[in-house]
Scaffold this active site. Structure first.
Site, mmCIF file in Angstrom:
data_model
loop_
_atom_site.group_PDB
_atom_site.id
_atom_site.type_symbol
_atom_site.label_atom_id
_atom_site.label_comp_id
_atom_site.label_asym_id
_atom_site.label_seq_id
_atom_site.Cartn_x
_atom_site.Cartn_y
_atom_site.Cartn_z
ATOM 1 N N GLN A 92 3.182 9.895 0.634
ATOM 2 C CA GLN A 92 4.456 9.059 1.176
ATOM 3 C C GLN A 92 5.586 9.398 -0.080
ATOM 4 O O GLN A 92 6.610 9.007 -0.064
ATOM 5 C CB GLN A 92 4.137 7.867 1.207
ATOM 6 C CG GLN A 92 3.472 7.295 2.480
ATOM 7 C CD GLN A 92 3.300 5.889 2.551
ATOM 8 O OE1 GLN A 92 2.448 5.484 2.274
ATOM 9 N NE2 GLN A 92 4.409 5.182 3.214
ATOM 10 N N HIS A 148 -2.762 7.778 6.641
ATOM 11 C CA HIS A 148 -1.802 8.681 6.204
ATOM 12 C C HIS A 148 -2.308 9.977 5.671
ATOM 13 O O HIS A 148 -1.724 10.891 5.571
ATOM 14 C CB HIS A 148 -0.918 7.721 4.986
ATOM 15 C CG HIS A 148 0.068 7.014 5.383
ATOM 16 N ND1 HIS A 148 1.286 7.565 6.063
ATOM 17 C CD2 HIS A 148 0.405 5.683 4.936
ATOM 18 C CE1 HIS A 148 2.205 6.513 6.014
ATOM 19 N NE2 HIS A 148 1.757 5.475 5.447
ATOM 20 N N HIS A 159 -4.878 1.687 7.238
ATOM 21 C CA HIS A 159 -3.461 2.203 7.287
ATOM 22 C C HIS A 159 -3.124 3.496 6.292
ATOM 23 O O HIS A 159 -2.566 4.442 6.842
ATOM 24 C CB HIS A 159 -2.280 1.092 7.246
ATOM 25 C CG HIS A 159 -0.893 1.373 7.208
ATOM 26 N ND1 HIS A 159 -0.081 0.900 8.078
ATOM 27 C CD2 HIS A 159 -0.148 2.411 6.358
ATOM 28 C CE1 HIS A 159 1.058 1.422 7.796
ATOM 29 N NE2 HIS A 159 1.184 2.393 6.888
ATOM 30 N N GLU A 160 -3.487 3.227 5.173
ATOM 31 C CA GLU A 160 -3.405 4.157 4.126
ATOM 32 C C GLU A 160 -4.178 5.513 4.349
ATOM 33 O O GLU A 160 -3.736 6.415 4.042
ATOM 34 C CB GLU A 160 -3.527 3.567 2.487
ATOM 35 C CG GLU A 160 -2.491 2.400 2.428
ATOM 36 C CD GLU A 160 -1.064 2.569 2.817
ATOM 37 O OE1 GLU A 160 -0.843 3.887 2.390
ATOM 38 O OE2 GLU A 160 -0.431 1.533 2.909
ATOM 39 N N CYS A 166 5.621 0.054 7.435
ATOM 40 C CA CYS A 166 5.237 1.031 6.535
ATOM 41 C C CYS A 166 6.471 1.446 5.720
ATOM 42 O O CYS A 166 7.624 1.751 6.237
ATOM 43 C CB CYS A 166 4.954 2.444 7.219
ATOM 44 S SG CYS A 166 4.281 3.716 6.478
ATOM 45 N N LEU A 167 6.486 1.763 4.371
ATOM 46 C CA LEU A 167 7.434 2.062 3.585
ATOM 47 C C LEU A 167 8.150 3.310 4.080
ATOM 48 O O LEU A 167 9.157 3.577 3.709
ATOM 49 C CB LEU A 167 7.103 2.299 2.180
ATOM 50 C CG LEU A 167 6.681 1.053 1.719
ATOM 51 C CD1 LEU A 167 6.212 1.188 0.085
ATOM 52 C CD2 LEU A 167 7.722 0.137 1.427
ATOM 53 N N GLY A 181 0.970 -1.113 0.020
ATOM 54 C CA GLY A 181 -0.009 -0.052 -0.049
ATOM 55 C C GLY A 181 0.940 1.346 -0.081
ATOM 56 O O GLY A 181 1.882 1.274 0.500
HETATM 57 ZN ZN ZN Z 1 2.429 3.437 5.632
#
Ligand code: ZN
Length: 171
Positions: free
Chosen positions: A51, A140, A136-137, A94-95, A46
């Site tokens: 991000q 963000h 989660h996304e 998380c990236l 995701g």
């Molecule tokens: Zn994340």
């Protein structure tokens, strides 16, 4: 499609509240495409636009495992219209917070309305990992990170670690 740089902790852009997408046009689809390539390259399941440094309410999710057919989900302006009382625990990463994983508890199921690839209104009932990943996304887009759902002690420790790493990188 082109690869974009993924913003990592403690970059303040990650704490910004993303703005709604006014129109899903070719520019928006180009961003989605770039995000998709960036996410597959990472690899991750995701990615939110913020991000890659673009604070706009767009995200992508693809839970396909390596070797499986890719099934990207393109989401703009998501709105969670219902969440189950039942919760599920998943180990999240998380990236933007590389190599850090913690268990997070979230509603097991959600209903979502959003705008899709063609600018069309969509609805989705998500369960399991998909429900967790979408939440989660969507977090963000509101400047919220998964570490905000873990204990304060663990959160402060990881923030300190990334702040220190950034400082060392700048010397
Ligand atoms: Zn994340």
């Amino acid at each position: 499609m082109s690869l974009r740089d993924i913003v990592t902790l403690p970059d303040p852009v990650l704490r910004q509240v993303s703005k709604p997408v006014e129109r899903v046009d070719s520019e928006a689809r180009k961003l989605w495409d770039d995000m998709l390539e960036t996410m597959y390259d990472a690899p991750g399941i995701g990615l939110a636009a913020v991000q890659v440094g673009v604070p706009t309410r767009m995200l992508i999710v693809d839970l396909a495992k390596e070797g499986e057919e890719r099934k990207p989900l393109f989401v703009a302006n998501p709105l969670i219209t219902w969440s189950s009382e039942a919760q599920s625990d998943y180990e999240e990463g998380c990236l933007s917070i590389p190599e850090f994983y913690e268990m997070v508890s979230r509603p097991s199921e959600i209903k979502l309305s959003y705008v899709g690839w063609q600018g069309e209104a969509q609805e989705l009932h998500a369960t399991g990992l998909l429900a967790t990943c979408l939440q989660h996304e969507i977090d963000h887009l509101n400047g919220v990170l998964f570490i905000d759902h873990i204990s304060r002690l663990k959160r402060e420790r990881v923030i300190k670690k990334f702040a220190k790493a950034q400082k060392l990188g700048k010397l």
